[in-house]
Design a protein around this motif. Structure first.
Motif, PDB file in Angstrom:
ATOM      1  N   GLY A 158      -3.808  27.390  40.585  1.00  0.00           N
ATOM      2  CA  GLY A 158      -3.810  28.371  41.664  1.00  0.00           C
ATOM      3  C   GLY A 158      -4.941  28.203  42.662  1.00  0.00           C
ATOM      4  N   ASP A 159      -5.644  27.085  42.619  1.00  0.00           N
ATOM      5  CA  ASP A 159      -6.766  26.816  43.532  1.00  0.00           C
ATOM      6  C   ASP A 159      -7.838  27.904  43.469  1.00  0.00           C
ATOM      7  OD1 ASP A 159      -6.240  24.310  44.701  1.00  0.00           O
ATOM      8  OD2 ASP A 159      -4.721  25.179  46.013  1.00  0.00           O
ATOM      9  N   LYS A 160      -8.078  28.438  42.277  1.00  0.00           N
ATOM     10  CA  LYS A 160      -9.089  29.463  42.097  1.00  0.00           C
ATOM     11  C   LYS A 160     -10.450  28.872  41.713  1.00  0.00           C
ATOM     12  CE  LYS A 160      -5.724  32.984  40.713  1.00  0.00           C
ATOM     13  NZ  LYS A 160      -5.283  33.922  39.643  1.00  0.00           N
ATOM     14  N   VAL A 161     -10.500  27.560  41.592  1.00  0.00           N
ATOM     15  CA  VAL A 161     -11.743  26.871  41.274  1.00  0.00           C
ATOM     16  C   VAL A 161     -12.296  26.289  42.569  1.00  0.00           C
ATOM     17  CG1 VAL A 161     -12.827  25.100  39.853  1.00  0.00           C
ATOM     18  CG2 VAL A 161     -10.782  26.286  39.016  1.00  0.00           C
ATOM     19  N   ASN A 162     -13.552  26.590  42.837  1.00  0.00           N
ATOM     20  CA  ASN A 162     -14.167  26.163  44.094  1.00  0.00           C
ATOM     21  C   ASN A 162     -14.680  24.729  43.976  1.00  0.00           C
ATOM     22  OD1 ASN A 162     -15.256  26.142  46.662  1.00  0.00           O
ATOM     23  ND2 ASN A 162     -17.130  27.214  46.063  1.00  0.00           N
ATOM     24  N   LEU A 163     -13.920  23.791  44.536  1.00  0.00           N
ATOM     25  CA  LEU A 163     -14.303  22.383  44.507  1.00  0.00           C
ATOM     26  C   LEU A 163     -14.325  21.830  45.929  1.00  0.00           C
ATOM     27  CD1 LEU A 163     -12.115  21.035  41.535  1.00  0.00           C
ATOM     28  CD2 LEU A 163     -14.456  21.909  41.451  1.00  0.00           C
ATOM     29  N   THR A 164     -15.240  20.926  46.174  1.00  0.00           N
ATOM     30  CA  THR A 164     -15.337  20.303  47.501  1.00  0.00           C
ATOM     31  C   THR A 164     -14.882  18.853  47.492  1.00  0.00           C
ATOM     32  OG1 THR A 164     -17.637  19.697  47.066  1.00  0.00           O
ATOM     33  CG2 THR A 164     -17.248  21.808  48.178  1.00  0.00           C
ATOM     34  N   THR A 165     -14.803  18.274  46.301  1.00  0.00           N
ATOM     35  CA  THR A 165     -14.470  16.844  46.209  1.00  0.00           C
ATOM     36  C   THR A 165     -12.958  16.597  46.159  1.00  0.00           C
ATOM     37  OG1 THR A 165     -14.821  17.067  43.822  1.00  0.00           O
ATOM     38  CG2 THR A 165     -16.624  16.136  45.139  1.00  0.00           C
ATOM     39  N   ILE A 166     -12.236  17.393  45.391  1.00  0.00           N
ATOM     40  CA  ILE A 166     -10.788  17.220  45.241  1.00  0.00           C
ATOM     41  C   ILE A 166     -10.102  18.578  45.328  1.00  0.00           C
ATOM     42  CG2 ILE A 166     -11.010  15.167  43.785  1.00  0.00           C
ATOM     43  CD1 ILE A 166     -10.374  16.976  41.374  1.00  0.00           C
ATOM     44  N   SER A 167      -8.788  18.560  45.473  1.00  0.00           N
ATOM     45  CA  SER A 167      -7.996  19.787  45.445  1.00  0.00           C
ATOM     46  C   SER A 167      -7.688  20.140  44.002  1.00  0.00           C
ATOM     47  CB  SER A 167      -6.688  19.586  46.215  1.00  0.00           C
ATOM     48  OG  SER A 167      -5.755  20.602  45.898  1.00  0.00           O
ATOM     49  N   PRO A 168      -8.094  21.337  43.532  1.00  0.00           N
ATOM     50  CA  PRO A 168      -7.805  21.715  42.148  1.00  0.00           C
ATOM     51  C   PRO A 168      -6.309  21.705  41.842  1.00  0.00           C
ATOM     52  CG  PRO A 168      -9.405  23.207  43.099  1.00  0.00           C
ATOM     53  CD  PRO A 168      -8.899  22.364  44.219  1.00  0.00           C
ATOM     54  N   SER A 169      -5.509  22.275  42.742  1.00  0.00           N
ATOM     55  CA  SER A 169      -4.063  22.314  42.515  1.00  0.00           C
ATOM     56  C   SER A 169      -3.459  20.912  42.611  1.00  0.00           C
ATOM     57  CB  SER A 169      -3.388  23.245  43.525  1.00  0.00           C
ATOM     58  OG  SER A 169      -3.599  22.803  44.847  1.00  0.00           O
ATOM     59  N   GLY A 170      -4.018  20.080  43.485  1.00  0.00           N
ATOM     60  CA  GLY A 170      -3.532  18.707  43.594  1.00  0.00           C
ATOM     61  C   GLY A 170      -3.756  17.930  42.308  1.00  0.00           C
ATOM     62  N   PHE A 171      -4.919  18.126  41.697  1.00  0.00           N
ATOM     63  CA  PHE A 171      -5.214  17.473  40.430  1.00  0.00           C
ATOM     64  C   PHE A 171      -4.294  17.996  39.334  1.00  0.00           C
ATOM     65  CE2 PHE A 171      -7.592  18.044  36.373  1.00  0.00           C
ATOM     66  CZ  PHE A 171      -7.527  16.729  35.936  1.00  0.00           C
ATOM     67  N   PHE A 172      -4.081  19.316  39.296  1.00  0.00           N
ATOM     68  CA  PHE A 172      -3.207  19.884  38.269  1.00  0.00           C
ATOM     69  C   PHE A 172      -1.779  19.364  38.416  1.00  0.00           C
ATOM     70  CE2 PHE A 172      -0.076  22.969  36.863  1.00  0.00           C
ATOM     71  CZ  PHE A 172      -0.453  23.175  35.551  1.00  0.00           C
ATOM     72  N   ASP A 173      -1.278  19.318  39.634  1.00  0.00           N
ATOM     73  CA  ASP A 173       0.087  18.827  39.859  1.00  0.00           C
ATOM     74  C   ASP A 173       0.235  17.375  39.401  1.00  0.00           C
ATOM     75  OD1 ASP A 173       0.799  21.255  40.912  1.00  0.00           O
ATOM     76  OD2 ASP A 173       0.586  20.626  43.011  1.00  0.00           O
ATOM     77  N   MET A 174      -0.778  16.568  39.680  1.00  0.00           N
ATOM     78  CA  MET A 174      -0.746  15.169  39.258  1.00  0.00           C
ATOM     79  C   MET A 174      -0.782  15.060  37.737  1.00  0.00           C
ATOM     80  SD  MET A 174      -3.264  12.088  40.547  1.00  0.00           S
ATOM     81  CE  MET A 174      -3.005  12.583  42.262  1.00  0.00           C
ATOM     82  N   LEU A 175      -1.590  15.896  37.111  1.00  0.00           N
ATOM     83  CA  LEU A 175      -1.689  15.902  35.655  1.00  0.00           C
ATOM     84  C   LEU A 175      -0.368  16.334  35.029  1.00  0.00           C
ATOM     85  CD1 LEU A 175      -3.343  15.742  33.010  1.00  0.00           C
ATOM     86  CD2 LEU A 175      -4.083  18.107  33.443  1.00  0.00           C
ATOM     87  N   ARG A 176       0.207  17.399  35.550  1.00  0.00           N
ATOM     88  CA  ARG A 176       1.471  17.906  34.999  1.00  0.00           C
ATOM     89  C   ARG A 176       2.603  16.888  35.154  1.00  0.00           C
ATOM     90  NH1 ARG A 176       6.084  20.482  36.586  1.00  0.00           N
ATOM     91  NH2 ARG A 176       6.938  22.035  35.111  1.00  0.00           N
ATOM     92  N   SER A 177       2.700  16.267  36.310  1.00  0.00           N
ATOM     93  CA  SER A 177       3.732  15.249  36.525  1.00  0.00           C
ATOM     94  C   SER A 177       3.562  14.085  35.553  1.00  0.00           C
ATOM     95  CB  SER A 177       3.678  14.730  37.966  1.00  0.00           C
ATOM     96  OG  SER A 177       3.987  15.759  38.883  1.00  0.00           O
ATOM     97  N   SER A 178       2.318  13.697  35.318  1.00  0.00           N
ATOM     98  CA  SER A 178       2.045  12.597  34.396  1.00  0.00           C
ATOM     99  C   SER A 178       2.427  12.960  32.972  1.00  0.00           C
ATOM    100  CB  SER A 178       0.560  12.216  34.465  1.00  0.00           C
ATOM    101  OG  SER A 178       0.205  11.784  35.759  1.00  0.00           O
ATOM    102  N   VAL A 179       2.239  14.219  32.609  1.00  0.00           N
ATOM    103  CA  VAL A 179       2.609  14.672  31.268  1.00  0.00           C
ATOM    104  C   VAL A 179       4.115  14.540  31.057  1.00  0.00           C
ATOM    105  CG1 VAL A 179       2.770  16.688  29.758  1.00  0.00           C
ATOM    106  CG2 VAL A 179       0.651  16.228  30.984  1.00  0.00           C
ATOM    107  N   LEU A 180       4.901  14.991  32.018  1.00  0.00           N
ATOM    108  CA  LEU A 180       6.353  14.913  31.902  1.00  0.00           C
ATOM    109  C   LEU A 180       6.828  13.459  31.884  1.00  0.00           C
ATOM    110  CD1 LEU A 180       7.406  17.829  34.290  1.00  0.00           C
ATOM    111  CD2 LEU A 180       7.221  17.847  31.792  1.00  0.00           C
ATOM    112  N   GLU A 181       6.202  12.631  32.686  1.00  0.00           N
ATOM    113  CA  GLU A 181       6.551  11.210  32.688  1.00  0.00           C
ATOM    114  C   GLU A 181       6.263  10.586  31.330  1.00  0.00           C
ATOM    115  OE1 GLU A 181       4.367   9.392  35.804  1.00  0.00           O
ATOM    116  OE2 GLU A 181       5.350  10.534  37.402  1.00  0.00           O
ATOM    117  N   GLY A 182       5.094  10.889  30.772  1.00  0.00           N
ATOM    118  CA  GLY A 182       4.708  10.317  29.488  1.00  0.00           C
ATOM    119  C   GLY A 182       5.570  10.788  28.338  1.00  0.00           C
ATOM    120  N   ALA A 183       6.062  12.033  28.427  1.00  0.00           N
ATOM    121  CA  ALA A 183       6.884  12.587  27.349  1.00  0.00           C
ATOM    122  C   ALA A 183       8.276  11.979  27.320  1.00  0.00           C
ATOM    123  CB  ALA A 183       6.984  14.098  27.489  1.00  0.00           C
TER     124      ALA A 183
END
Length: 255
Positions: free
Chosen positions: A183-208
């Motif tokens: 939900g982008d509730k983490v304050n980060l300046t280097t990367i998008s929190p939601s962008g990282f989560f979406d990439m992680l989730r997609s990778s999980v489904l691919e790996g499964a």
């Protein structure tokens, strides 16, 4: 004296013949042993103890190592965080194993170590602008860099909120951390929190659900849960029959 020497030579020759017969008998005719039962099997004397094939196969399966499950990119500490995170995204339940038992962490590790992690097929030259969601990722960082920063920030956020590493949190706490990233509730300046989560989730489904060749979907359990037949070479033997479940096959099964 000459008669005695001739007698000794005959006895020696006969002894050599007997030794040769014993060797051939005990070696299982060498070549035949190699073809039928392998080197060890061919050297077992005739009339030796027979082994229970089922017991032997079970012991081999139990001690067999999966050499595909080896880290190529993550550190051991990063991998612990990854396994904890992917298990919350795809947890074990009554339907079957979760992401950890399926080896999804190794799938992600192998992908990041290869061309996908380097964005080898993406255009990565400037200028870089903030794109719309429909445009996909538009940044300068490689996926391997995003994952490395994302995992570090997950640890930092877990420490700041719960005073523990992510993998040491309760399942509910881990879910809250992941939802805050989503939900982008983490304050980060280097990367998008939601962008990282979406990439992680997609990778999980691919790996499964990818072929076990790539590190995930161990023992094709992901396919089995979905009743997916996997990489079948053809369906000509059942195409004209009623619907039926097929035991899944991996690419390795066709080698």
């Amino acid at each position: 004296m000459a008669d005695e020497n001739n007698k000794n030579e005959k006895e020696l020759t006969e002894e050599q013949r007997m030794s040769r017969r014993r060797f051939i008998k005990n070696s299982g005719l060498a070549a035949g042993g190699l073809v039928v039962g392998g080197v060890a099997g061919g050297l077992i004397p005739w009339g030796g103890t027979k082994h229970d094939n089922k017991t032997q196969n079970a012991a081999q399966k139990e001690t067999r190592k999966d050499y595909n499950h080896a880290l190529m990119f993550f550190t051991q500490a990063e991998f612990k965080t990854v396994e904890a995170a992917v298990e919350r995204i795809f947890p074990t339940d009554e339907n079957g194993p979760g992401a950890k038992d399926l080896g999804v962490g190794y799938y992600i590790d192998h992908q990041l170590a290869g061309s996908w992690g380097f964005n080898a097929r993406d255009y990565m030259q400037p200028p870089f602008y903030h794109g719309e969601k429909s445009q996909g990722y538009q940044g300068r960082m490689r996926r391997r860099e995003i994952f490395r920063i994302g995992l570090k920030e997950m640890q930092n956020y877990s420490q700041s909120k719960y005073k523990k590493n992510f993998e040491d949190l309760t399942e509910d706490q881990q879910d809250k951390v992941l939802k805050d990233f989503e939900g982008d509730k983490v304050n980060l300046t280097t990367i998008s929190p939601s962008g990282f989560f979406d990439m992680l989730r997609s990778s999980v489904l691919e790996g499964a659900y990818s072929d076990p060749l790539y590190g995930g979907n161990k023992d094709m359990a992901g396919w089995s849960m979905r009743e997916y037949p996997g990489d079948q070479m053809g369906y000509t033997n059942i195409i004209d029959k009623d619907f039926q479940k097929i035991k899944p096959q991996s690419l390795q099964d066709h080698m």
